[in-house]
Write a protein that holds these residues in place. Structure first.
Motif, short mmCIF file in Angstrom:
data_model
loop_
_atom_site.label_atom_id
_atom_site.label_comp_id
_atom_site.label_asym_id
_atom_site.label_seq_id
_atom_site.Cartn_x
_atom_site.Cartn_y
_atom_site.Cartn_z
N GLN A 1 5.09 10.77 -2.39
CA GLN A 1 6.43 11.32 -2.56
C GLN A 1 7.00 11.61 -1.18
OE1 GLN A 1 6.76 14.79 -5.07
NE2 GLN A 1 8.97 14.94 -4.81
N HIS A 2 7.66 10.63 -0.59
CA HIS A 2 8.10 10.77 0.79
C HIS A 2 9.37 11.61 0.92
CE1 HIS A 2 11.40 7.82 0.41
NE2 HIS A 2 10.58 7.09 -0.31
N ASN B 1 5.44 -2.02 -9.60
CA ASN B 1 5.45 -2.04 -8.14
C ASN B 1 6.78 -2.57 -7.61
OD1 ASN B 1 3.12 -0.99 -6.98
ND2 ASN B 1 1.91 -2.82 -7.39
N THR B 2 7.24 -3.66 -8.21
CA THR B 2 8.50 -4.26 -7.76
C THR B 2 9.67 -3.31 -7.96
OG1 THR B 2 7.70 -6.50 -8.24
CG2 THR B 2 10.09 -6.19 -8.12
N LEU B 3 9.69 -2.61 -9.10
CA LEU B 3 10.77 -1.65 -9.35
C LEU B 3 10.77 -0.55 -8.30
CD1 LEU B 3 10.89 -1.16 -13.22
CD2 LEU B 3 12.64 -2.15 -11.76
N ILE B 4 9.59 -0.01 -8.00
CA ILE B 4 9.53 1.07 -7.01
C ILE B 4 10.03 0.60 -5.65
CG2 ILE B 4 7.96 2.60 -5.74
CD1 ILE B 4 6.23 2.73 -8.28
N ARG B 5 9.74 -0.63 -5.31
CA ARG B 5 10.16 -1.17 -4.02
C ARG B 5 11.66 -1.47 -3.96
NH1 ARG B 5 5.93 -2.87 -0.82
NH2 ARG B 5 3.88 -2.93 -1.83
N THR B 6 12.26 -1.83 -5.09
CA THR B 6 13.62 -2.39 -5.05
C THR B 6 14.71 -1.51 -5.63
OG1 THR B 6 13.24 -3.55 -7.16
CG2 THR B 6 12.71 -4.75 -5.13
N PRO C 1 16.78 1.80 -5.71
CA PRO C 1 17.00 2.96 -4.84
C PRO C 1 16.64 4.29 -5.47
CG PRO C 1 18.81 1.40 -4.63
CD PRO C 1 17.96 0.90 -5.75
N ALA C 2 16.91 4.45 -6.77
CA ALA C 2 16.61 5.72 -7.43
C ALA C 2 15.11 6.00 -7.46
CB ALA C 2 17.16 5.71 -8.85
N LEU C 3 14.30 4.96 -7.40
CA LEU C 3 12.85 5.12 -7.42
C LEU C 3 12.26 5.18 -6.02
CD1 LEU C 3 11.90 2.67 -10.33
CD2 LEU C 3 12.58 5.08 -10.45
N ASN C 4 12.70 4.27 -5.13
CA ASN C 4 12.13 4.31 -3.78
C ASN C 4 12.73 5.44 -2.94
OD1 ASN C 4 14.56 3.21 -2.56
ND2 ASN C 4 13.89 1.18 -3.23
N GLY C 5 13.73 6.12 -3.49
CA GLY C 5 14.18 7.34 -2.85
C GLY C 5 13.22 8.50 -3.11
N ILE C 6 12.34 8.33 -4.09
CA ILE C 6 11.35 9.35 -4.43
C ILE C 6 9.98 9.00 -3.86
CG2 ILE C 6 10.16 10.53 -6.34
CD1 ILE C 6 12.63 9.76 -8.07
N LEU C 7 9.57 7.74 -4.04
CA LEU C 7 8.24 7.30 -3.66
C LEU C 7 8.30 6.26 -2.54
CD1 LEU C 7 6.62 6.88 -7.18
CD2 LEU C 7 6.10 8.67 -5.52
N SER C 8 7.30 6.29 -1.69
CA SER C 8 7.18 5.28 -0.64
C SER C 8 6.76 3.95 -1.26
CB SER C 8 6.13 5.73 0.38
OG SER C 8 4.85 5.84 -0.25
N PRO C 9 6.97 2.85 -0.56
CA PRO C 9 6.53 1.55 -1.08
C PRO C 9 5.03 1.57 -1.40
CG PRO C 9 7.92 1.25 0.83
CD PRO C 9 7.64 2.72 0.74
#
Length: 385
Positions: free
Chosen positions: A198-199, A166-171, A173-181
């Motif tokens: 997938q925003h 969860n923390t990785l997805i939030r922090t 950029p390469a991951l939160n550029g794909i998925l919403s928090p």
């Protein structure tokens, strides 16, 4: 290379575009302490090994995975936002890199067979990864050039692993550029699950749901997990995950799906042949690390693994060892490319090593689920979306 010097087989666990670390337990709600917690920590450590194996294969061009580096840490804990400065990724031996490549390629092929066979249903397709660990397959699928749609990806793992992902997805950029928090969802089994959409391309309808759940307390009805529907075509993945559970618990998890999911496929990757000289050496290596695989004593052969799925209720069942997958599923041109990456002198040792791991899969043909694979099928399926 003599048999006693062949690397620990757990190092084969890596993935194309993502590490396949398997979380296999942990505390049901929160963290535990004592010997059980120590064993859980040891099992989680195999996930870190797998992440390194994957990144080794990626950096040597065996596999393509732009997300692999985010899941490799220079030191514990196992998750990190990237490799530490000045600390190069450990290089795995060629025999291990080929194993990582072959096993990952096989599972990718089976996943794409599932997606292509169920596309015409118009329903969401569910992929449920047991003990997903540092797996990045979700990110690779969501960014694939095939522009997949209506994939509802579910990952189940230790609460501590889910928290770090969860923390990785939030922090990152390469991951939160794909998925919403990740947003919390009520979950009676774990108090809370988390869903990300997938925003970047919201029209796809793709989602990732993370479930912090101890598999030793898996619910009798999987559809009680938030976002998981027994009405949708579903593929269940276990890559060196169920093997860490008591055989009865592993069997109960499988039958909980087969009993109420009419459109279901299952893919399992596990070691086999514990009784020969190499298998005994494998068991000894694992025991030295405090690792046991209870199901290995029950499903010792390729035939045992197929019987396991038939008894669970699957109508169609197939299996291949990693060695057979390399010979039968990888095309000649691709074999030449992989051979050119590194010199592999230990051909007989490779066959011995790869012959002790099996991919077994089964399916029921509800809603068009079909996982048939032919010789030389090293493509990603023919889904058109």
């Amino acid at each position: 290379m003599s048999a006693p010097s062949i690397p620990n087989l757990l190092s084969l666990r890596g993935s194309r575009g993502g590490s396949r670390g398997r979380g296999r337990g942990g505390s049901h709600r929160g963290s535990s302490s004592g010997p059980s917690a120590s064993h859980d920590t040891t099992i989680q450590g195999t996930d870190a090994d797998a992440a390194v194996s994957r990144l080794s294969a990626v950096e040597l061009d065996y596999l393509i995975d732009p997300f692999a580096s985010y899941f490799v840490a220079p030191s514990p804990p196992p998750f990190h936002s990237g490799p530490g400065p000045g600390l190069p990724t450990p290089r795995r031996l060629p025999i291990i890199n080929r194993g990582t490549y072959t096993r990952t390629t096989a599972i990718d092929i089976l996943i794409h067979r599932f997606l292509s066979s169920t596309f015409s249903t118009g329903k969401p397709r569910q992929i449920v990864s047991l003990g997903a660990g540092t797996d990045t397959r979700c990110f690779r699928l969501f960014t694939s050039s095939q522009k997949h749609q209506n994939i509802h990806y579910h990952e189940i793992d230790f609460p501590v692993i889910i928290s770090k992902k969860n923390t990785l997805i939030r922090t990152v950029p390469a991951l939160n550029g794909i998925l919403s928090p990740p947003m919390p969802l009520p979950n009676p089994a774990t108090n809370q699950s988390y869903v990300s959409k997938q925003h970047a391309n919201p029209e796809t309808g793709n989602t990732l749901t993370l479930h912090p759940l101890d598999l030793r307390f898996f619910p009798s009805s999987p559809s009680s997990l938030p976002g998981l529907s027994q009405e949708c075509p579903t593929l269940l993945l276990s890559e060196c995950c169920l093997c860490y559970l008591p055989p009865s618990t592993a069997s109960d998890i499988i039958t909980s799906f087969t009993s109420c999911f009419p459109s279901l496929g299952l893919v399992i990757y596990e070691p086999i042949l514990p009784g020969d000289a190499f298998g005994r050496m494998m068991i000894s290596n694992l025991a030295a690390r405090g690792v046991t695989m209870p199901t290995l004593a029950v499903y010792q052969t390729q035939e045992d693994q197929e019987r396991r799925l038939l008894e669970a209720g699957f109508r169609e069942v197939r299996s291949r060892t990693v060695d057979q997958i390399w010979e039968e599923w990888v095309g000649e041109g691709e074999k030449e490319r992989v051979d050119g990456l590194e010199r592999l002198d230990e051909v007989e040792e490779w066959k011995l090593l790869a012959g002790h791991y099996v991919v077994v899969w089964g399916w029921n043909e509800g809603e068009g689920v079909r996982l048939e694979v032919g010789r030389g099928d090293d493509d990603e399926g023919d889904e058109t979306e």
